[in-house]
Design a protein around this motif. Structure first.
Motif, PDB file in Angstrom:
ATOM      1  N   ILE A 169      -0.464  13.695  14.259  1.00 38.25           N
ATOM      2  CA  ILE A 169      -0.689  12.940  13.051  1.00 38.25           C
ATOM      3  C   ILE A 169      -0.354  13.974  11.684  1.00 38.25           C
ATOM      4  CG2 ILE A 169      -2.320  11.271  13.725  1.00 38.25           C
ATOM      5  CD1 ILE A 169      -4.540  12.968  12.435  1.00 38.25           C
ATOM      6  N   HIS A 170       0.005  15.210  12.124  1.00 38.64           N
ATOM      7  CA  HIS A 170       0.282  16.279  10.997  1.00 38.64           C
ATOM      8  C   HIS A 170       1.858  16.510  10.851  1.00 38.64           C
ATOM      9  CE1 HIS A 170      -3.913  16.797  10.587  1.00 38.64           C
ATOM     10  NE2 HIS A 170      -4.054  16.989  11.974  1.00 38.64           N
ATOM     11  N   ASN A 171       2.563  15.785  11.800  1.00 32.28           N
ATOM     12  CA  ASN A 171       4.067  15.914  11.602  1.00 32.28           C
ATOM     13  C   ASN A 171       4.462  15.433  10.337  1.00 32.28           C
ATOM     14  OD1 ASN A 171       4.259  13.016  11.392  1.00 32.28           O
ATOM     15  ND2 ASN A 171       5.130  12.791  13.455  1.00 32.28           N
ATOM     16  N   LYS A 172       5.888  15.956   9.961  1.00 34.81           N
ATOM     17  CA  LYS A 172       6.164  16.045   8.637  1.00 34.81           C
ATOM     18  C   LYS A 172       7.845  15.583   8.822  1.00 34.81           C
ATOM     19  CE  LYS A 172       2.889  17.655   6.462  1.00 34.81           C
ATOM     20  NZ  LYS A 172       1.894  16.773   5.884  1.00 34.81           N
ATOM     21  N   GLU A 173       8.068  14.773   9.861  1.00 37.39           N
ATOM     22  CA  GLU A 173       9.373  14.571  10.106  1.00 37.39           C
ATOM     23  C   GLU A 173       9.913  13.380   9.317  1.00 37.39           C
ATOM     24  OE1 GLU A 173      11.368  15.760  12.631  1.00 37.39           O
ATOM     25  OE2 GLU A 173       9.583  17.003  13.273  1.00 37.39           O
ATOM     26  N   GLU A 174      10.984  13.468   8.841  1.00 40.01           N
ATOM     27  CA  GLU A 174      11.899  12.353   7.844  1.00 40.01           C
ATOM     28  C   GLU A 174      12.098  11.045   8.836  1.00 40.01           C
ATOM     29  OE1 GLU A 174      15.099  13.771   5.790  1.00 40.01           O
ATOM     30  OE2 GLU A 174      14.048  15.697   5.021  1.00 40.01           O
ATOM     31  N   ARG A 175      12.060  11.197  10.069  1.00 39.12           N
ATOM     32  CA  ARG A 175      12.736   9.959  11.028  1.00 39.12           C
ATOM     33  C   ARG A 175      11.425   9.536  11.443  1.00 39.12           C
ATOM     34  NH1 ARG A 175      17.801   8.831  11.091  1.00 39.12           N
ATOM     35  NH2 ARG A 175      19.388  10.081  10.507  1.00 39.12           N
ATOM     36  N   VAL A 176      11.351   8.249  11.713  1.00 32.13           N
ATOM     37  CA  VAL A 176      10.155   7.507  12.272  1.00 32.13           C
ATOM     38  C   VAL A 176      10.060   8.117  13.687  1.00 32.13           C
ATOM     39  CG1 VAL A 176       9.047   5.475  12.883  1.00 32.13           C
ATOM     40  CG2 VAL A 176      10.237   5.823  10.621  1.00 32.13           C
ATOM     41  N   GLY A 177       8.960   8.404  14.221  1.00 40.23           N
ATOM     42  CA  GLY A 177       8.495   8.618  15.555  1.00 40.23           C
ATOM     43  C   GLY A 177       7.090   8.499  15.973  1.00 40.23           C
ATOM     44  N   MET A 223       0.950  -1.220   0.063  1.00 38.43           N
ATOM     45  CA  MET A 223       0.056   0.117   0.054  1.00 38.43           C
ATOM     46  C   MET A 223       0.938   1.404   0.007  1.00 38.43           C
ATOM     47  SD  MET A 223      -2.627   1.127   2.888  1.00 38.43           S
ATOM     48  CE  MET A 223      -1.673   1.991   3.893  1.00 38.43           C
ATOM     49  N   ASN A 224       0.622   1.971  -1.069  1.00 39.21           N
ATOM     50  CA  ASN A 224       1.420   3.318  -0.919  1.00 39.21           C
ATOM     51  C   ASN A 224       0.513   4.429  -0.234  1.00 39.21           C
ATOM     52  OD1 ASN A 224       3.437   2.687  -2.383  1.00 39.21           O
ATOM     53  ND2 ASN A 224       2.619   2.861  -4.252  1.00 39.21           N
ATOM     54  N   PHE A 225       1.244   5.290   0.510  1.00 41.72           N
ATOM     55  CA  PHE A 225       0.684   6.484   1.082  1.00 41.72           C
ATOM     56  C   PHE A 225       0.363   7.583   0.194  1.00 41.72           C
ATOM     57  CE2 PHE A 225       0.887  10.151   3.694  1.00 41.72           C
ATOM     58  CZ  PHE A 225       0.148  10.013   4.776  1.00 41.72           C
ATOM     59  N   LYS A 226      -1.135   7.628   0.139  1.00 49.63           N
ATOM     60  CA  LYS A 226      -1.692   8.591  -0.610  1.00 49.63           C
ATOM     61  C   LYS A 226      -2.048  10.014  -0.061  1.00 49.63           C
ATOM     62  CE  LYS A 226      -1.482   5.751  -4.208  1.00 49.63           C
ATOM     63  NZ  LYS A 226      -0.477   5.805  -5.027  1.00 49.63           N
ATOM     64  N   ASP A 227      -2.290   9.910   1.060  1.00 48.04           N
ATOM     65  CA  ASP A 227      -2.873  11.199   1.355  1.00 48.04           C
ATOM     66  C   ASP A 227      -2.704  11.111   3.160  1.00 48.04           C
ATOM     67  OD1 ASP A 227      -5.434  10.286   2.869  1.00 48.04           O
ATOM     68  OD2 ASP A 227      -5.641   9.742   0.649  1.00 48.04           O
ATOM     69  N   GLN A 228      -2.957  12.117   3.786  1.00 47.22           N
ATOM     70  CA  GLN A 228      -2.777  12.352   5.162  1.00 47.22           C
ATOM     71  C   GLN A 228      -3.844  11.675   5.919  1.00 47.22           C
ATOM     72  OE1 GLN A 228      -0.116  13.728   6.508  1.00 47.22           O
ATOM     73  NE2 GLN A 228      -0.709  13.783   8.673  1.00 47.22           N
ATOM     74  N   ASN A 229      -5.090  11.569   5.057  1.00 50.01           N
ATOM     75  CA  ASN A 229      -6.296  11.143   5.555  1.00 50.01           C
ATOM     76  C   ASN A 229      -6.121   9.537   6.196  1.00 50.01           C
ATOM     77  OD1 ASN A 229      -7.823  13.208   5.367  1.00 50.01           O
ATOM     78  ND2 ASN A 229      -8.372  12.604   3.352  1.00 50.01           N
ATOM     79  N   VAL A 230      -5.177   8.790   5.705  1.00 50.81           N
ATOM     80  CA  VAL A 230      -4.829   7.451   6.022  1.00 50.81           C
ATOM     81  C   VAL A 230      -4.443   7.521   7.509  1.00 50.81           C
ATOM     82  CG1 VAL A 230      -3.275   5.386   5.803  1.00 50.81           C
ATOM     83  CG2 VAL A 230      -4.125   6.547   3.893  1.00 50.81           C
ATOM     84  N   LYS A 231      -3.566   8.402   7.880  1.00 43.68           N
ATOM     85  CA  LYS A 231      -2.952   8.562   9.249  1.00 43.68           C
ATOM     86  C   LYS A 231      -4.103   9.019  10.053  1.00 43.68           C
ATOM     87  CE  LYS A 231       0.854  10.789  10.257  1.00 43.68           C
ATOM     88  NZ  LYS A 231       2.030  11.732  10.364  1.00 43.68           N
ATOM     89  N   GLU A 232      -4.846   9.767   9.586  1.00 39.50           N
ATOM     90  CA  GLU A 232      -6.169  10.502  10.406  1.00 39.50           C
ATOM     91  C   GLU A 232      -7.003   9.122  10.792  1.00 39.50           C
ATOM     92  OE1 GLU A 232      -7.927  13.539   8.492  1.00 39.50           O
ATOM     93  OE2 GLU A 232      -5.998  14.758   8.535  1.00 39.50           O
ATOM     94  N   ARG A 233      -7.457   8.299   9.799  1.00 43.16           N
ATOM     95  CA  ARG A 233      -8.246   7.238   9.998  1.00 43.16           C
ATOM     96  C   ARG A 233      -7.496   6.095  11.004  1.00 43.16           C
ATOM     97  NH1 ARG A 233      -9.278   8.422   4.422  1.00 43.16           N
ATOM     98  NH2 ARG A 233      -7.735   6.821   3.869  1.00 43.16           N
ATOM     99  N   ALA A 234      -6.212   5.858  10.735  1.00 43.23           N
ATOM    100  CA  ALA A 234      -5.640   4.865  11.601  1.00 43.23           C
ATOM    101  C   ALA A 234      -5.646   5.495  13.261  1.00 43.23           C
ATOM    102  CB  ALA A 234      -4.378   4.663  11.308  1.00 43.23           C
ATOM    103  N   TYR A 235      -5.401   6.777  13.397  1.00 40.66           N
ATOM    104  CA  TYR A 235      -5.493   7.332  14.358  1.00 40.66           C
ATOM    105  C   TYR A 235      -7.091   7.548  14.968  1.00 40.66           C
ATOM    106  CZ  TYR A 235      -5.360  11.022  18.135  1.00 40.66           C
ATOM    107  OH  TYR A 235      -5.303  11.605  19.379  1.00 40.66           O
ATOM    108  N   GLU A 236      -7.894   7.507  14.337  1.00 37.83           N
ATOM    109  CA  GLU A 236      -9.510   7.516  14.844  1.00 37.83           C
ATOM    110  C   GLU A 236      -9.674   5.865  15.139  1.00 37.83           C
ATOM    111  OE1 GLU A 236     -12.096   9.042  11.683  1.00 37.83           O
ATOM    112  OE2 GLU A 236     -11.001  10.744  11.977  1.00 37.83           O
ATOM    113  N   PHE A 237      -8.882   4.992  14.394  1.00 37.54           N
ATOM    114  CA  PHE A 237      -9.284   3.476  14.794  1.00 37.54           C
ATOM    115  C   PHE A 237      -8.594   3.140  16.118  1.00 37.54           C
ATOM    116  CE2 PHE A 237      -7.000  -0.562  14.860  1.00 37.54           C
ATOM    117  CZ  PHE A 237      -8.002  -1.350  14.746  1.00 37.54           C
TER     118      PHE A 237
END
Length: 152
Positions: free
Chosen positions: A83-91, A1-15
């Motif tokens: 969920i709106h972070n734009k960091e290059e490193r995983v956190g 799965m490729n990351f298409k939009d910020q909404n994926v993170k939002e939906r995962a956060y809501e989950f």
């Protein structure tokens, strides 16, 4: 799965939010049931059997109290997720695509099947390994090399 939009993170956060809220509600319901059973045990006077029943209810109440504390700690961790972070490193709050799977680092809530992402805590073994990595980095997990393909 490729990351298409910020909404994926939002939906995962809501989950994750729903997961922890339901867990807390379920534990609180069980605690209420135990308290009601404890009160009805108090009205009984069957000697040793009475004391054993009360002790078992108390042990169950303590176990549920520990589970509730863990669930409430999960809720506190979620409150720290950006969920709106734009960091290059995983956190905390990162969505990570590796050669093997996609992960959302927040709390251990299992697989969010609708998005094909595993919601994990940074304290899990895979969370510890991927923490701080950036696109292109590799790590070994269960004897297999994993490559970080994308971080959002």
């Amino acid at each position: 799965m490729n990351f298409k939009d910020q909404n994926v993170k939002e939906r995962a956060y809501e989950f994750c939010q729903i997961f922890v809220d339901q867990r807390i509600a379920r534990i609180q319901d069980q605690i209420t049931s135990i308290q009601q059973a404890f009160r009805s045990e108090t009205k009984s006077s069957a000697g040793d059997k009475h004391e054993t029943g009360r002790a078992m209810l108390q042990l169950e109440r303590e176990k549920l109290g520990q589970q509730l504390a863990i669930a409430e700690e999960m809720k506190l961790v979620l409150a720290k997720v950006n969920i709106h972070n734009k960091e290059e490193r995983v956190g905390l709050g990162s969505w990570v695509q590796t050669t093997e799977a996609a992960y959302f680092l927040a709390i251990s809530a299992g697989e969010y099947k609708a998005e094909g992402v595993y919601c994990i805590s940074v304290k899990t073994p895979i969370g510890q390994l991927v923490l701080g990595k950036k696109r292109g980095d590799t790590f070994m997990f269960q004897g297999k090399e994993h490559r970080v393909l994308e971080v959002k």
